[in-house]
Design a protein around this motif. Structure first.
Motif, PDB file in Angstrom:
ATOM      1  N   GLN A  23       0.831  -1.209   0.000  1.00 32.85           N
ATOM      2  CA  GLN A  23       0.000   0.000   0.000  1.00 32.85           C
ATOM      3  C   GLN A  23       0.868   1.263   0.000  1.00 32.85           C
ATOM      4  N   LEU A  24       1.920   1.261   0.806  1.00 33.20           N
ATOM      5  CA  LEU A  24       2.791   2.433   0.861  1.00 33.20           C
ATOM      6  C   LEU A  24       3.570   2.587  -0.442  1.00 33.20           C
ATOM      7  N   ASP A  25       3.962   1.483  -1.057  1.00 23.88           N
ATOM      8  CA  ASP A  25       4.588   1.553  -2.384  1.00 23.88           C
ATOM      9  C   ASP A  25       3.633   2.181  -3.395  1.00 23.88           C
ATOM     10  N   HIS A  26       2.368   1.818  -3.294  1.00 26.61           N
ATOM     11  CA  HIS A  26       1.369   2.360  -4.209  1.00 26.61           C
ATOM     12  C   HIS A  26       1.226   3.876  -4.021  1.00 26.61           C
ATOM     13  N   LEU A  27       1.264   4.331  -2.768  1.00 26.14           N
ATOM     14  CA  LEU A  27       1.207   5.764  -2.509  1.00 26.14           C
ATOM     15  C   LEU A  27       2.425   6.468  -3.104  1.00 26.14           C
ATOM     16  N   LEU A  28       3.586   5.842  -2.984  1.00 26.69           N
ATOM     17  CA  LEU A  28       4.796   6.441  -3.547  1.00 26.69           C
ATOM     18  C   LEU A  28       4.711   6.520  -5.073  1.00 26.69           C
ATOM     19  N   GLU A  29       4.150   5.493  -5.686  1.00 22.60           N
ATOM     20  CA  GLU A  29       3.953   5.540  -7.146  1.00 22.60           C
ATOM     21  C   GLU A  29       2.985   6.655  -7.523  1.00 22.60           C
ATOM     22  N   ALA A  30       1.922   6.809  -6.723  1.00 22.83           N
ATOM     23  CA  ALA A  30       0.939   7.859  -7.005  1.00 22.83           C
ATOM     24  C   ALA A  30       1.559   9.249  -6.877  1.00 22.83           C
ATOM     25  N   CYS A  31       2.559   9.383  -6.005  1.00 24.49           N
ATOM     26  CA  CYS A  31       3.237  10.673  -5.850  1.00 24.49           C
ATOM     27  C   CYS A  31       3.895  11.112  -7.159  1.00 24.49           C
ATOM     28  N   GLY A  32       4.214  10.147  -8.027  1.00 23.25           N
ATOM     29  CA  GLY A  32       4.860  10.465  -9.285  1.00 23.25           C
ATOM     30  C   GLY A  32       3.901  10.751 -10.424  1.00 23.25           C
ATOM     31  N   VAL A  33       2.598  10.641 -10.174  1.00 19.11           N
ATOM     32  CA  VAL A  33       1.608  10.921 -11.213  1.00 19.11           C
ATOM     33  C   VAL A  33       1.383  12.429 -11.274  1.00 19.11           C
ATOM     34  N   ALA A  34       1.392  12.972 -12.478  1.00 19.64           N
ATOM     35  CA  ALA A  34       1.391  14.424 -12.664  1.00 19.64           C
ATOM     36  C   ALA A  34       0.240  15.133 -11.961  1.00 19.64           C
ATOM     37  N   LYS A  35      -0.959  14.578 -12.031  1.00 15.16           N
ATOM     38  CA  LYS A  35      -2.129  15.273 -11.493  1.00 15.16           C
ATOM     39  C   LYS A  35      -2.469  14.871 -10.060  1.00 15.16           C
ATOM     40  N   VAL A  36      -1.605  14.068  -9.417  1.00 11.01           N
ATOM     41  CA  VAL A  36      -1.873  13.604  -8.053  1.00 11.01           C
ATOM     42  C   VAL A  36      -0.912  14.281  -7.080  1.00 11.01           C
ATOM     43  N   ASN A  37      -1.461  14.854  -6.027  1.00  6.85           N
ATOM     44  CA  ASN A  37      -0.693  15.585  -5.026  1.00  6.85           C
ATOM     45  C   ASN A  37      -1.005  14.989  -3.659  1.00  6.85           C
ATOM     46  N   ILE A  38      -0.074  14.215  -3.102  1.00  3.43           N
ATOM     47  CA  ILE A  38      -0.279  13.583  -1.797  1.00  3.43           C
ATOM     48  C   ILE A  38       0.493  14.375  -0.749  1.00  3.43           C
ATOM     49  N   ARG A  39      -0.216  14.799   0.285  1.00  7.06           N
ATOM     50  CA  ARG A  39       0.386  15.611   1.344  1.00  7.06           C
ATOM     51  C   ARG A  39       0.066  14.974   2.697  1.00  7.06           C
ATOM     52  N   VAL A  40       1.053  14.934   3.573  1.00  9.44           N
ATOM     53  CA  VAL A  40       0.909  14.293   4.876  1.00  9.44           C
ATOM     54  C   VAL A  40       0.832  15.359   5.970  1.00  9.44           C
ATOM     55  N   LEU A  41      -0.079  15.151   6.912  1.00  8.04           N
ATOM     56  CA  LEU A  41      -0.215  16.015   8.086  1.00  8.04           C
ATOM     57  C   LEU A  41       0.451  15.329   9.268  1.00  8.04           C
ATOM     58  N   MET A  42       1.547  15.892   9.751  1.00  4.90           N
ATOM     59  CA  MET A  42       2.323  15.251  10.805  1.00  4.90           C
ATOM     60  C   MET A  42       1.594  15.313  12.146  1.00  4.90           C
ATOM     61  N   MET A  43       1.689  14.220  12.901  1.00  5.36           N
ATOM     62  CA  MET A  43       1.027  14.148  14.197  1.00  5.36           C
ATOM     63  C   MET A  43       1.653  15.104  15.203  1.00  5.36           C
ATOM     64  N   SER A  44       2.935  15.434  15.025  1.00  6.83           N
ATOM     65  CA  SER A  44       3.637  16.276  15.989  1.00  6.83           C
ATOM     66  C   SER A  44       3.354  17.763  15.808  1.00  6.83           C
ATOM     67  N   ARG A  45       2.707  18.137  14.695  1.00  2.50           N
ATOM     68  CA  ARG A  45       2.419  19.542  14.446  1.00  2.50           C
ATOM     69  C   ARG A  45       1.287  20.040  15.352  1.00  2.50           C
ATOM     70  N   ALA A  46       1.410  21.277  15.804  1.00  4.28           N
ATOM     71  CA  ALA A  46       0.412  21.856  16.712  1.00  4.28           C
ATOM     72  C   ALA A  46      -0.628  22.638  15.938  1.00  4.28           C
ATOM     73  N   TYR A  47      -1.484  21.922  15.202  1.00  6.60           N
ATOM     74  CA  TYR A  47      -2.617  22.585  14.567  1.00  6.60           C
ATOM     75  C   TYR A  47      -3.887  22.017  15.170  1.00  6.60           C
ATOM     76  N   SER A  48      -4.896  22.851  15.236  1.00  7.08           N
ATOM     77  CA  SER A  48      -6.087  22.478  16.003  1.00  7.08           C
ATOM     78  C   SER A  48      -7.329  22.450  15.129  1.00  7.08           C
ATOM     79  N   ALA A  49      -8.384  21.915  15.718  1.00  8.15           N
ATOM     80  CA  ALA A  49      -9.725  21.912  15.115  1.00  8.15           C
ATOM     81  C   ALA A  49      -9.765  21.208  13.779  1.00  8.15           C
ATOM     82  N   THR A  50      -8.998  20.136  13.616  1.00 10.67           N
ATOM     83  CA  THR A  50      -9.098  19.367  12.379  1.00 10.67           C
ATOM     84  C   THR A  50     -10.418  18.602  12.379  1.00 10.67           C
ATOM     85  N   PRO A  51     -11.014  18.388  11.213  1.00 10.07           N
ATOM     86  CA  PRO A  51     -12.294  17.668  11.160  1.00 10.07           C
ATOM     87  C   PRO A  51     -12.151  16.253  11.720  1.00 10.07           C
ATOM     88  N   PRO A  52     -13.118  15.769  12.470  1.00  5.96           N
ATOM     89  CA  PRO A  52     -13.038  14.419  13.034  1.00  5.96           C
ATOM     90  C   PRO A  52     -13.525  13.343  12.073  1.00  5.96           C
TER      91      PRO A  52
END
Length: 302
Positions: free
Chosen positions: A207-236
């Motif tokens: 599954q993670l390999d598949h995500l890495l392959e998708a990162c190389g597709v021109a119209k696909v933009n995968i972004r990760v939200l780190m657990m250690s970041r102090a941002y609040s009120a994210t949707p549940p």
């Protein structure tokens, strides 16, 4: 970092909610539900509206139950008589269109709730899709093995044949989306998803390999939200936002629940969801850093 809008809109105030309902003629049933809701909102009886379409009470009743093929003229005459707004008319037009076509996913009608059929139809029409997920890899990026583990966990009492059909639906949904004119796809993933194991280690590696392959597709933009970041009120809960080329109805938001889904089309509610996703994009790691985070997570399943 600025907080996300809180709270997100009350679904009952500005959305159309679709419950789970298996079976045939999904579009006709949904269309009938729309018409009945509009009629009841005006406080009209079946007998009062029957003359609008030059028909009988039983004809209106069958139409609302989805038991007879809807005629476009009848449906539009009723909708206008009920004072349907632009959002309502757009939804009715799409349901009429869906009812006229034989979609590929109808072969999975027995395992596909109506609210998901409606989403699949709209995914195919979208020019841009943004997905936020907080628990699992979104369906449009799941591998077959990962999807099977997900379905087995969600349907513990289901027969193996039923599970196989649900998994095949997910695979076909992804293939159809990728093989067509691929919309721009932004996927916002909570970091914990990369480490939350479903199945054996090899399932997660694939599954993670598949995500890495998708990162190389021109119209696909995968972004990760780190657990250690102090941002609040994210949707549940997950959110999907779709943009269309249709100037009359250019966007909607989709929020899925356990056995139903909410489609947000009203401008004020859409603003809240759109703003929430914008804040999440701003909080997420860059594409390169997100790829590195996925690579690191893959190492945990070696």
């Amino acid at each position: 970092m600025s907080a996300l809008p809180e709270p997100l809109p009350d679904p009952g105030a500005s959305v159309l909610s679709m419950g789970k309902e298996p079976g045939r003629a999904a579009a006709d049933r949904m269309l009938g539900q729309e018409l009945r809701a509009l009629r009841e909102a005006r406080g009209l009886t079946l007998r009062q509206v029957a003359p609008v379409i030059r028909g009988s009470v039983s004809k209106i009743s069958r139409l609302e139950r989805g038991e007879s093929p809807p005629k476009r003229r009848d449906v539009l005459d009723l909708a206008r008589h009920y004072g349907a707004n632009a959002d309502d008319m757009w939804m009715i037009e799409r349901l009429l269109e869906l009812g006229r076509t034989s979609e590929w996913y109808e072969q999975f009608s027995d395992v596909t709730p109506d609210f998901l059929k409606r989403l699949i139809q709209m995914e195919g029409d979208a020019e841009e899709i943004c997905v936020y997920e907080n628990l699992v890899v979104p369906g449009i990026l799941q591998t077959t093995a990962y999807a099977r583990c997900m379905v087995e966990a969600a349907m513990p009492s289901a027969h193996p044949d039923e599970i196989a059909r649900v998994v095949e639906l997910r695979r076909q949904r992804q293939l159809r989306l990728m093989e067509g004119s691929l919309p721009r796809v932004t996927v916002l993933l909570e970091e914990g998803i990369l480490y939350r194991r479903y199945g054996e280690h090899e399932v997660m590696r694939e599954q993670l390999d598949h995500l890495l392959e998708a990162c190389g597709v021109a119209k696909v933009n995968i972004r990760v939200l780190m657990m250690s970041r102090a941002y609040s009120a994210t949707p549940p809960y997950p959110i999907m936002h779709l943009k269309f080329g249709d100037p009359e109805q250019s966007e909607l938001a989709y929020v899925e629940h356990i056995s139903s889904a909410t489609y947000v089309t009203r401008p004020r509610a859409l603003d809240d969801y759109r703003n929430a996703l914008t804040k999440l994009r701003q909080a997420a790691e860059s594409m390169d850093d997100s790829r590195a985070l996925i690579e690191a997570a893959k190492g945990r399943f070696a």
